[in-house]
Design a protein around this motif. Structure first.
Motif, PDB file in Angstrom:
ATOM      1  N   UNK A  34       0.826  -1.203   0.000  1.00  0.00           N
ATOM      2  CA  UNK A  34       0.000   0.000   0.000  1.00  0.00           C
ATOM      3  C   UNK A  34       0.864   1.258   0.000  1.00  0.00           C
ATOM      4  N   UNK A  35       1.952   1.240   0.755  1.00  0.00           N
ATOM      5  CA  UNK A  35       2.823   2.415   0.795  1.00  0.00           C
ATOM      6  C   UNK A  35       3.436   2.661  -0.576  1.00  0.00           C
ATOM      7  N   UNK A  36       3.812   1.594  -1.282  1.00  0.00           N
ATOM      8  CA  UNK A  36       4.344   1.748  -2.642  1.00  0.00           C
ATOM      9  C   UNK A  36       3.309   2.351  -3.580  1.00  0.00           C
ATOM     10  N   UNK A  37       2.049   1.975  -3.421  1.00  0.00           N
ATOM     11  CA  UNK A  37       0.988   2.572  -4.242  1.00  0.00           C
ATOM     12  C   UNK A  37       0.959   4.080  -4.039  1.00  0.00           C
TER      13      UNK A  37
ATOM     14  N   UNK B  67      15.789  -1.205  -4.043  1.00  0.00           N
ATOM     15  CA  UNK B  67      15.320  -2.464  -4.635  1.00  0.00           C
ATOM     16  C   UNK B  67      15.208  -2.342  -6.147  1.00  0.00           C
ATOM     17  N   UNK B  68      14.707  -1.207  -6.620  1.00  0.00           N
ATOM     18  CA  UNK B  68      14.596  -1.011  -8.062  1.00  0.00           C
ATOM     19  C   UNK B  68      15.974  -1.006  -8.715  1.00  0.00           C
ATOM     20  N   UNK B  69      16.930  -0.373  -8.057  1.00  0.00           N
ATOM     21  CA  UNK B  69      18.288  -0.370  -8.591  1.00  0.00           C
ATOM     22  C   UNK B  69      18.878  -1.761  -8.668  1.00  0.00           C
ATOM     23  N   UNK B  70      18.642  -2.569  -7.623  1.00  0.00           N
ATOM     24  CA  UNK B  70      19.154  -3.938  -7.642  1.00  0.00           C
ATOM     25  C   UNK B  70      18.493  -4.771  -8.729  1.00  0.00           C
ATOM     26  N   UNK B  71      17.197  -4.600  -8.877  1.00  0.00           N
ATOM     27  CA  UNK B  71      16.467  -5.407  -9.851  1.00  0.00           C
ATOM     28  C   UNK B  71      16.813  -5.032 -11.291  1.00  0.00           C
ATOM     29  N   UNK B  72      17.070  -3.766 -11.533  1.00  0.00           N
ATOM     30  CA  UNK B  72      17.264  -3.303 -12.908  1.00  0.00           C
ATOM     31  C   UNK B  72      18.721  -3.113 -13.305  1.00  0.00           C
ATOM     32  N   UNK B  73      19.573  -2.793 -12.349  1.00  0.00           N
ATOM     33  CA  UNK B  73      20.906  -2.339 -12.725  1.00  0.00           C
ATOM     34  C   UNK B  73      22.068  -3.054 -12.037  1.00  0.00           C
ATOM     35  N   UNK B  74      21.872  -3.531 -10.813  1.00  0.00           N
ATOM     36  CA  UNK B  74      23.009  -4.044 -10.051  1.00  0.00           C
ATOM     37  C   UNK B  74      23.526  -5.352 -10.650  1.00  0.00           C
ATOM     38  N   UNK B  75      24.845  -5.519 -10.737  1.00  0.00           N
ATOM     39  CA  UNK B  75      25.379  -6.807 -11.177  1.00  0.00           C
ATOM     40  C   UNK B  75      25.055  -7.882 -10.157  1.00  0.00           C
ATOM     41  N   UNK B  76      24.666  -9.066 -10.602  1.00  0.00           N
ATOM     42  CA  UNK B  76      24.294 -10.122  -9.652  1.00  0.00           C
ATOM     43  C   UNK B  76      25.480 -10.598  -8.838  1.00  0.00           C
TER      44      UNK B  76
ATOM     45  N   UNK C  45       7.699  -7.014  -3.657  1.00  0.00           N
ATOM     46  CA  UNK C  45       6.679  -5.994  -3.880  1.00  0.00           C
ATOM     47  C   UNK C  45       7.163  -4.907  -4.827  1.00  0.00           C
ATOM     48  N   UNK C  46       8.445  -4.582  -4.790  1.00  0.00           N
ATOM     49  CA  UNK C  46       8.982  -3.600  -5.728  1.00  0.00           C
ATOM     50  C   UNK C  46       8.958  -4.157  -7.149  1.00  0.00           C
ATOM     51  N   UNK C  47       9.280  -5.450  -7.287  1.00  0.00           N
ATOM     52  CA  UNK C  47       9.204  -6.082  -8.607  1.00  0.00           C
ATOM     53  C   UNK C  47       7.777  -6.056  -9.135  1.00  0.00           C
ATOM     54  N   UNK C  48       6.810  -6.340  -8.276  1.00  0.00           N
ATOM     55  CA  UNK C  48       5.409  -6.296  -8.702  1.00  0.00           C
ATOM     56  C   UNK C  48       5.025  -4.887  -9.138  1.00  0.00           C
ATOM     57  N   UNK C  49       5.520  -3.869  -8.432  1.00  0.00           N
ATOM     58  CA  UNK C  49       5.239  -2.486  -8.802  1.00  0.00           C
ATOM     59  C   UNK C  49       5.842  -2.154 -10.167  1.00  0.00           C
ATOM     60  N   UNK C  50       7.090  -2.594 -10.394  1.00  0.00           N
ATOM     61  CA  UNK C  50       7.745  -2.327 -11.677  1.00  0.00           C
ATOM     62  C   UNK C  50       7.000  -2.997 -12.819  1.00  0.00           C
ATOM     63  N   UNK C  51       6.569  -4.223 -12.593  1.00  0.00           N
ATOM     64  CA  UNK C  51       5.837  -4.931 -13.642  1.00  0.00           C
ATOM     65  C   UNK C  51       4.504  -4.265 -13.943  1.00  0.00           C
TER      66      UNK C  51
ATOM     67  N   UNK D 181       4.922  -1.512 -22.337  1.00  0.00           N
ATOM     68  CA  UNK D 181       6.249  -2.058 -22.619  1.00  0.00           C
ATOM     69  C   UNK D 181       6.219  -3.568 -22.414  1.00  0.00           C
ATOM     70  N   UNK D 182       7.171  -4.292 -23.010  1.00  0.00           N
ATOM     71  CA  UNK D 182       7.229  -5.741 -22.798  1.00  0.00           C
ATOM     72  C   UNK D 182       7.590  -6.045 -21.358  1.00  0.00           C
ATOM     73  N   UNK D 183       7.212  -7.227 -20.876  1.00  0.00           N
ATOM     74  CA  UNK D 183       7.515  -7.579 -19.493  1.00  0.00           C
ATOM     75  C   UNK D 183       9.010  -7.656 -19.244  1.00  0.00           C
ATOM     76  N   UNK D 184       9.378  -7.493 -17.957  1.00  0.00           N
ATOM     77  CA  UNK D 184      10.797  -7.550 -17.589  1.00  0.00           C
ATOM     78  C   UNK D 184      11.339  -8.949 -17.806  1.00  0.00           C
ATOM     79  N   UNK D 185      12.565  -9.081 -18.317  1.00  0.00           N
ATOM     80  CA  UNK D 185      13.168 -10.404 -18.443  1.00  0.00           C
ATOM     81  C   UNK D 185      13.485 -10.978 -17.068  1.00  0.00           C
ATOM     82  N   UNK D 186      13.387 -12.280 -16.964  1.00  0.00           N
ATOM     83  CA  UNK D 186      13.711 -12.927 -15.693  1.00  0.00           C
ATOM     84  C   UNK D 186      15.205 -12.827 -15.437  1.00  0.00           C
ATOM     85  N   UNK D 187      15.558 -12.605 -14.150  1.00  0.00           N
ATOM     86  CA  UNK D 187      16.960 -12.569 -13.760  1.00  0.00           C
ATOM     87  C   UNK D 187      17.252 -13.770 -12.880  1.00  0.00           C
ATOM     88  N   UNK D 188      18.344 -14.430 -13.191  1.00  0.00           N
ATOM     89  CA  UNK D 188      18.721 -15.584 -12.382  1.00  0.00           C
ATOM     90  C   UNK D 188      19.280 -15.115 -11.064  1.00  0.00           C
TER      91      UNK D 188
END
Length: 383
Positions: free
Chosen positions: A217-220, A237-246, A361-367, A375-382
């Motif tokens: 709810x807070x993310x909304x 979290x968004x930075x880790x999901x989109x940009x950070x090297x695994x 929850x951040x991933x769900x928000x991004x999607x 836009x196309x869905x985010x690619x899965x990250x291993x």
């Protein structure tokens, strides 16, 4: 010392003393009124801050007690001594309860471009429930005076809120409070078992769903604010999901990623919360004194210590068992020790809420954001 450093964060304990008595405080020696001596400051500057293992972008954070119980002039002189001994300037940050931040502090903040983190748990009924003076009075009104003073002086600061069970039912009230008072740069800390704090209102397993709903709810509300509100957890979290090297190792799990120096000049590493603690296996978690030892000697002790080896086994346990390891890097050693009594373990309750649920929850928000944009869905990250 190929596995050590670089040091990117130095936590300085100018005094262990704190002028208030928060219910969830982890500090073990908050009645100790010692103050860091000039000789200690000189040794820190010459032996630590000037050392090549210290990164050029290293930040010095004054914490591990309430820093504002010392005068602004004390810090002006202390920072001058440190930087004269080190031969270069540093970024200085303060994490404070905000009680007693007067005009002298405003002047210092402007002079030195200080980074200020202000502890504020939301509206008065939430804040005063846990953050009280030593005689039991709420501190909310005093902190809000500091908020007004900093805002009127146009001194930037961010807010740290410790989330407790009481917050979970009130995401909208919390968000509305921040917006009503123009507090738009906020970070959440999870109430945790750590150090002197041996209980947490968030540890019950049946609270995970309540925490998830709160954060969702807070993310909304953050999304609807359209960029006007910065939530540290969402940004990280968004930075880790989109940009950070695994697979990047957690700074708290890396020898000398973080260095803590106590009021007497003794040096610790890994989680800053270990400073002032002790265990039968590892003693007091310090590895030497800058009054007596060169930093290279202390760094070598840290790298070859039983503590470093046990923390490394914990990181390996995370790598082998946790799907979130690529984003977490092995977790926070202090939480592993506080919850399990050892460092060579994987998941903690703190990690489950503060990292895993936040990432999910951040991933769900991004999607959802991508779906709305077409836009196309985010690619899965291993992991």
């Amino acid at each position: 010392m190929k596995g050590c450093g670089p040091v990117r964060l130095i936590v300085m304990q100018p005094t262990p003393y704190c002028n208030i008595a928060c219910d969830y405080c982890y500090l073990p020696n908050r009645d100790d009124r010692r103050v860091m001596a000039p000789a200690v400051l000189d040794a820190i500057g010459a032996r630590l801050l000037a050392h090549p293992l210290v990164a050029r972008d290293c930040t010095v954070v004054w914490h591990a007690g309430e820093p504002l119980v010392l005068a602004a002039d004390w810090y002006r002189e202390a920072m001058d001594r440190l930087e004269a001994a080190a031969g270069r300037p540093f970024v200085h940050a303060f994490q404070t309860n905000g009680v007693g931040l007067g005009e002298a502090w405003v002047r210092l903040a402007r002079e030195r471009a200080l980074r200020i983190g202000l502890s504020l748990d939301g509206p008065a009924h939430l804040h005063d429930a846990r953050r009280r003076t030593r005689n039991g009075r709420g501190t909310h009104a005093m902190v809000m005076k500091t908020v007004k003073r900093l805002q009127e002086a146009v001194v930037p600061f961010h807010v740290i809120t410790v989330l407790t069970r009481d917050h979970l039912d009130q995401p909208d009230a919390l968000f509305d409070f921040y917006m009503a008072h123009d507090l738009c740069d906020v970070g959440f800390n999870i109430e945790e078992i750590e150090g002197a704090n041996t209980r947490s209102t968030l540890l019950d397993a049946d609270l995970e769903d309540a925490f998830r709903l709160f954060f969702r709810r807070f993310l909304v509300r953050v999304e609807r604010a359209g960029g006007a509100f910065r939530l540290r957890e969402a940004i990280d979290a968004e930075g880790m999901l989109l940009h950070a090297p695994p697979g990047v190792l957690s700074e708290q799990a890396r020898p000398l990623g973080i260095v803590s120096v106590d009021v007497a000049g003794r040096v610790s590493s890994f989680s800053p919360e270990l400073l002032g603690q002790a265990s039968p296996a590892h003693g007091d978690f310090t590895f030497g004194s800058l009054l007596e030892d060169e930093f290279s000697t202390i760094a070598a002790r840290i790298e070859s210590s039983r503590l470093a080896a046990e923390i490394a086994r914990g990181v390996q346990a995370c790598r082998q068992t946790c799907a979130y390891h690529a984003f977490c890097g092995g977790g926070a050693p202090a939480n592993k020790w506080a919850e399990h009594g050892r460092f060579d373990v994987a998941e903690t309750r703190f990690c489950r809420l503060g990292r895993q649920v936040v990432l999910e929850e951040t991933l769900a928000m991004l999607e959802a954001r991508l779906a709305c944009s077409g836009a196309p869905p985010m690619p899965a990250r291993a992991a």
